[in-house]
Write a protein that holds these residues in place. Structure first.
Motif, short mmCIF file in Angstrom:
data_model
loop_
_atom_site.label_atom_id
_atom_site.label_comp_id
_atom_site.label_asym_id
_atom_site.label_seq_id
_atom_site.Cartn_x
_atom_site.Cartn_y
_atom_site.Cartn_z
N LYS A 1 0.83 -1.21 0.00
CA LYS A 1 0.00 0.00 0.00
C LYS A 1 0.87 1.26 0.00
N GLN A 2 2.12 1.10 0.49
CA GLN A 2 3.05 2.23 0.53
C GLN A 2 3.98 2.25 -0.69
N ASN A 3 3.61 1.44 -1.71
CA ASN A 3 4.43 1.33 -2.92
C ASN A 3 5.83 0.80 -2.62
N LEU A 4 5.89 -0.10 -1.63
CA LEU A 4 7.15 -0.78 -1.29
C LEU A 4 7.05 -2.24 -1.71
N ILE A 5 8.16 -2.79 -2.14
CA ILE A 5 8.20 -4.16 -2.65
C ILE A 5 9.02 -5.02 -1.70
N PRO A 6 8.45 -6.12 -1.17
CA PRO A 6 9.25 -7.03 -0.37
C PRO A 6 10.28 -7.74 -1.24
N ALA A 7 11.48 -7.91 -0.70
CA ALA A 7 12.56 -8.53 -1.48
C ALA A 7 13.43 -9.37 -0.55
N VAL A 8 14.22 -10.24 -1.15
CA VAL A 8 15.15 -11.06 -0.38
C VAL A 8 16.47 -11.15 -1.14
N LEU A 9 17.56 -11.11 -0.40
CA LEU A 9 18.90 -11.28 -0.97
C LEU A 9 19.39 -12.67 -0.63
N THR B 1 18.94 -12.12 3.48
CA THR B 1 18.49 -10.83 4.01
C THR B 1 17.13 -10.46 3.42
N ASP B 2 16.17 -10.20 4.28
CA ASP B 2 14.87 -9.68 3.86
C ASP B 2 14.90 -8.17 3.92
N PHE B 3 14.37 -7.52 2.88
CA PHE B 3 14.39 -6.07 2.84
C PHE B 3 13.28 -5.56 1.92
N THR B 4 13.16 -4.27 1.81
CA THR B 4 12.19 -3.68 0.90
C THR B 4 12.88 -2.66 0.00
N VAL B 5 12.30 -2.48 -1.18
CA VAL B 5 12.73 -1.41 -2.09
C VAL B 5 11.47 -0.69 -2.56
N SER B 6 11.61 0.55 -2.94
CA SER B 6 10.46 1.29 -3.43
C SER B 6 10.20 0.93 -4.89
N THR B 7 8.94 1.00 -5.28
CA THR B 7 8.56 0.71 -6.66
C THR B 7 9.29 1.63 -7.64
N GLU B 8 9.40 2.89 -7.28
CA GLU B 8 10.04 3.86 -8.15
C GLU B 8 11.53 3.57 -8.32
N ILE C 1 19.53 -9.52 -10.31
CA ILE C 1 18.15 -9.97 -10.13
C ILE C 1 18.07 -11.46 -10.42
N LYS C 2 17.50 -12.21 -9.50
CA LYS C 2 17.30 -13.65 -9.68
C LYS C 2 15.90 -13.96 -10.18
N ASP C 3 14.90 -13.27 -9.63
CA ASP C 3 13.52 -13.56 -10.02
C ASP C 3 12.63 -12.39 -9.62
N ILE C 4 11.55 -12.20 -10.38
CA ILE C 4 10.56 -11.17 -10.07
C ILE C 4 9.18 -11.80 -10.18
N GLN C 5 8.34 -11.57 -9.19
CA GLN C 5 6.96 -12.05 -9.23
C GLN C 5 6.04 -10.86 -9.54
N THR D 1 -2.71 -7.00 -12.73
CA THR D 1 -2.24 -5.63 -12.81
C THR D 1 -0.79 -5.52 -13.28
N ASP D 2 -0.05 -6.63 -13.23
CA ASP D 2 1.37 -6.66 -13.61
C ASP D 2 2.25 -5.89 -12.62
N ALA D 3 1.69 -5.53 -11.46
CA ALA D 3 2.49 -4.87 -10.43
C ALA D 3 3.51 -5.85 -9.87
N ILE D 4 4.65 -5.34 -9.43
CA ILE D 4 5.69 -6.19 -8.86
C ILE D 4 5.28 -6.59 -7.45
N LEU D 5 5.20 -7.90 -7.20
CA LEU D 5 4.80 -8.41 -5.88
C LEU D 5 6.01 -8.74 -5.01
#
Length: 216
Positions: free
Chosen positions: A24-32, A64-71, A98-102, A107-111
């Motif tokens: 909702k904050q336009n942040l994407i969950p990610a993992v390293l 490492t679990d982290f977040t990045v902004s959509t922008e 980048i290893k993978d993107i869901q 909507t094709d938004a990055i999950l």
């Protein structure tokens, strides 16, 4: 390979509610992934966002679990180019790809995004865009050039992976193909099936007519 600067924020709350709030904050969950290999039990202090994931025989990886902004990832994701990423997560700095993107199916938004930590010792596998150069003999004879594989999987040290794989098609005749097994790139191992067709010059109706008239 070009370099992309990316900053992330360590993430400690991994529940579904937290993920929903992030999006909702336009942040994407990610993992390293692909980080330090350790032996269990691991008693050393972990940084924010880090966790130990067991793989086998008391061996584990620190991920490492982290977040990045959509922008911040827009120019990294929506491009045919590939990048080595200078990734900063809190006070941790590392090289990654980048290893993978869901993506959301509607909507094709990055999950979610998966990143892989890289170094100069361990080869990785990446998809690299194919670029054709030259003027095919078959096209000059009336055929139609078809690029069947826009990317090829290569295995190499990340710093040796090029931005694109250039294939010369000057000698590609009418009705002929170039297969993966015919290609060679210094320092790279191609991982696709050797008989997979990368590009071809297909016969058109006009080309068939010319062949019939010439008796070939």
């Amino acid at each position: 390979m070009k370099t992309f600067q990316l900053e992330g924020t360590p993430r400690t709350d991994l529940g579904k509610k937290a993920v929903k709030a992030l999006r909702k904050q336009n942040l994407i969950p990610a993992v390293l992934n692909g980080g330090q290999l350790v032996t269990l039990p691991y008693d050393n202090a972990l940084k924010a966002g880090e966790k130990v994931v067991e793989i086998a025989n008391n061996q584990a990886l620190i991920v490492t679990d982290f977040t990045v902004s959509t922008e911040s990832v827009r120019k990294l994701v929506y491009t045919p180019e590939i990048f080595a990423i200078d990734l900063t997560i809190g006070d941790k700095k590392t090289k990654a790809v980048i290893k993978d993107i869901q993506f959301h199916p509607v909507t094709d938004a990055i999950l979610h995004m998966d990143f892989l930590e890289v170094n100069e010792q361990k080869p990785i596998i990446m998809e690299v865009p194919v670029a054709l150069e030259g003027h095919s003999e078959g096209v000059k004879a009336g055929g139609k050039l078809s690029l069947e594989m826009r990317k090829l999987k290569v295995k190499a040290i990340y710093s040796q992976i090029p931005e694109k794989l250039v294939i010369n098609i000057d000698n590609l005749g009418l009705g002929k193909t170039i297969q993966v097994g015919e290609l060679h790139f210094e320092g790279l191992e191609l991982m696709n099936a050797k008989n997979a067709v990368v590009c071809a010059v297909k016969l058109t109706r006009a080309a068939r007519g010319l062949q019939a008239k010439s008796g070939k």
